[in-house]
Design an enzyme around this catalytic site. Sequence first.
Site, PDB file in Angstrom:
ATOM      1  N   TRP A  46     -44.997 -23.366  13.639  1.00  0.00           N
ATOM      2  CA  TRP A  46     -45.161 -22.067  15.089  1.00  0.00           C
ATOM      3  C   TRP A  46     -44.877 -21.110  14.774  1.00  0.00           C
ATOM      4  CZ3 TRP A  46     -49.913 -21.914  18.222  1.00  0.00           C
ATOM      5  CH2 TRP A  46     -50.113 -20.540  19.040  1.00  0.00           C
ATOM      6  N   ASN A  85     -44.935 -16.726  17.240  1.00  0.00           N
ATOM      7  CA  ASN A  85     -46.383 -16.179  17.943  1.00  0.00           C
ATOM      8  C   ASN A  85     -44.997 -15.378  17.909  1.00  0.00           C
ATOM      9  OD1 ASN A  85     -44.441 -18.174  20.092  1.00  0.00           O
ATOM     10  ND2 ASN A  85     -45.179 -17.051  21.725  1.00  0.00           N
ATOM     11  N   ASP A  86     -44.549 -13.988  19.268  1.00  0.00           N
ATOM     12  CA  ASP A  86     -43.895 -13.093  19.389  1.00  0.00           C
ATOM     13  C   ASP A  86     -43.026 -12.905  18.729  1.00  0.00           C
ATOM     14  OD1 ASP A  86     -45.590 -14.336  22.187  1.00  0.00           O
ATOM     15  OD2 ASP A  86     -43.692 -13.709  23.131  1.00  0.00           O
ATOM     16  N   GLN A 136     -40.920 -15.812  18.892  1.00  0.00           N
ATOM     17  CA  GLN A 136     -41.284 -17.364  19.117  1.00  0.00           C
ATOM     18  C   GLN A 136     -41.748 -18.096  17.988  1.00  0.00           C
ATOM     19  OE1 GLN A 136     -41.232 -18.013  23.270  1.00  0.00           O
ATOM     20  NE2 GLN A 136     -39.468 -16.602  21.926  1.00  0.00           N
ATOM     21  N   ARG A 180     -41.225 -13.216  33.539  1.00  0.00           N
ATOM     22  CA  ARG A 180     -40.638 -13.400  32.193  1.00  0.00           C
ATOM     23  C   ARG A 180     -41.094 -12.359  30.734  1.00  0.00           C
ATOM     24  NH1 ARG A 180     -44.579 -17.141  32.012  1.00  0.00           N
ATOM     25  NH2 ARG A 180     -47.137 -15.827  30.574  1.00  0.00           N
ATOM     26  N   ASP A 181     -40.087 -12.340  29.888  1.00  0.00           N
ATOM     27  CA  ASP A 181     -40.189 -11.305  29.378  1.00  0.00           C
ATOM     28  C   ASP A 181     -39.419 -10.223  29.540  1.00  0.00           C
ATOM     29  OD1 ASP A 181     -41.788 -13.019  27.936  1.00  0.00           O
ATOM     30  OD2 ASP A 181     -43.349 -12.061  28.384  1.00  0.00           O
ATOM     31  N   GLU A 184     -47.491  -9.741  30.487  1.00  0.00           N
ATOM     32  CA  GLU A 184     -46.327 -10.145  29.243  1.00  0.00           C
ATOM     33  C   GLU A 184     -45.498  -9.049  28.733  1.00  0.00           C
ATOM     34  OE1 GLU A 184     -47.559 -14.510  28.576  1.00  0.00           O
ATOM     35  OE2 GLU A 184     -48.824 -13.595  27.314  1.00  0.00           O
TER      36      GLU A 184
HETATM   37  N1  DQQ Z   1     -45.061 -16.311  24.358  1.00  0.00           N
HETATM   38  C1  DQQ Z   1     -43.297 -16.051  25.089  1.00  0.00           C
HETATM   39  C2  DQQ Z   1     -44.002 -15.356  26.616  1.00  0.00           C
HETATM   40  C3  DQQ Z   1     -44.276 -14.619  26.930  1.00  0.00           C
HETATM   41  C4  DQQ Z   1     -45.764 -14.561  25.785  1.00  0.00           C
HETATM   42  C5  DQQ Z   1     -43.962 -17.856  24.935  1.00  0.00           C
HETATM   43  C6  DQQ Z   1     -46.954 -13.668  25.211  1.00  0.00           C
HETATM   44  O1  DQQ Z   1     -42.120 -15.260  26.717  1.00  0.00           O
HETATM   45  O2  DQQ Z   1     -45.140 -14.345  28.140  1.00  0.00           O
HETATM   46  O3  DQQ Z   1     -43.912 -18.333  23.944  1.00  0.00           O
HETATM   47  O4  DQQ Z   1     -47.013 -14.577  24.007  1.00  0.00           O
END
Ligand code: DQQ
Length: 483
Positions: free
Chosen positions: A36, A38-39, A55, A157-158, A221
């Site tokens: 996987w 993601n960000d 991520q 978060r973030d 986010e």
């Molecule tokens: N993905 C992360 C978070 C964020 C979100 C978790 C956005 O920190 O808010 O994998 O895609």
Amino acid sequence: MSVHPLTTPTIAPELVGRADRDRHRPAFHFVAPAGWLNDPNGLTQQDGWYHLFYQHNPHAPVHERIHWGHARSADLVHWEHLPIALEPSAGPDAEGCWSGVLVDDDGVPTLVYSGRHDGIELPCVAIGDADLTEWTKDAANPVLAAPPADLDIVAFRDHCVWREDGRWRQIIGSGIRDLGGTALLYDSDDLRSWRYVGPLLVGDHSAQDRTAADWTGTMWECVDLFRVGEADALVFSAWDEGVTHHPLYWSGEYRGDAFEPRSLHRLDLGSRFFYAPQSFRDEAGRRIMFGWMQEGRSDAATLAAGWSGAMSLPRVVTAHADGSLHQAPAPEIDRLRLEPQFDGDAVLVGDRVSGDQLDLELEVRLEDGGSVEVAVLATADGAERTVYRLRRDGDSAELSLDRSASSLDASTDAEPLGGSVPLECGDTVRLRILVDHSALEAFANGVPLAARVYPTRVDAIGVSVALDRARASLRAWPMASAR
Ligand code: DQQ
């Protein structure tokens, strides 16, 4: 400080093999070895090397126990995979090391990220060695024990962290219940002890219809605040109850403890297909942004493929005089262009352009009401085709992406995508379309549209152009792979 030795989980060769065999896997967009993604996180350039953290779940193509993957590149095009940078360990990030940034703390590379534990996220810190590969988590994590007590928040978060007037500042993405998304502002002398200043800006989730393409959501986010040229931009990804809607930005003015918004814009007309972007200033002073190109196929198809999520191409972000942003692929991407397949009047293209790794550049002049259609990944019988349409309506144009026939597989996402783009010189649109298997990115006068498509037929590689009250030139190149 306590040292958590980070073992690098080896990605199962079977998973990597499966991912590599998938015909939908992009060849010049960055992808994780398997599993996987993601960000984008921790973007930086150091001693010439670009570093991209992300991520990542190395064990399966599902969003679970998120690690930080890591890669570096000398040219933003060819990436070298490095060992996993962060992995969850007993304590405040036991359930995942969520998104964050990398800052230079007087020579000490430092990550500020969201540790997930007991279903909530709190800020954590880790310091790195000189080559950014070994990371040590701070024993005092989480460095903030809770969100501000006087707010009823939906999530927290973030991070976006910067140095200002001799101290650190950061904004953390959040949402105030029954009000809207927000970026909460803090400052600190040491990145560990943070003082809450207040909300930098608060959205109003009842201001628009929830289905609006610029609905600001109930939580923001991946907040990202930066100055480009004379303009300030506050970028965020609108989120609501677990649903990732779309990235937006406010243009306006950062005034220390508040952000004075001027106008709200969509960051990408592809909505969730360019999500959770992060940007950084590179050593040449350019503002570079990456975003996460989510999947648009079923969970079962993703599991079978062994991988999920592509990174967008690096985009250079500049600003127009009104503060709106202009985005273009970093020029380094042009190095992947092979011998051109076509260079001339688009009406003459016939069947001379085809492929699933392409760079198409059109300059279109549209009469009012005029339009152009560019089909890519098309079979000769038209059973599968992905169609960009550009139509002028007075002083602006509408770019849309029709994915209704992109795939004969009815389980793939086929929602229409699109929105408004400005005209140049009253009638001109420079349209660039980058096709990379399932990852598509288009740029129309600096406005991007990212998307994912999954044709089933191997002959879905055709390109055609149709014009109505319009003229267009076309240049087309096959693109080399970067992996
Ligand atoms: N993905 C992360 C978070 C964020 C979100 C978790 C956005 O920190 O808010 O994998 O895609």
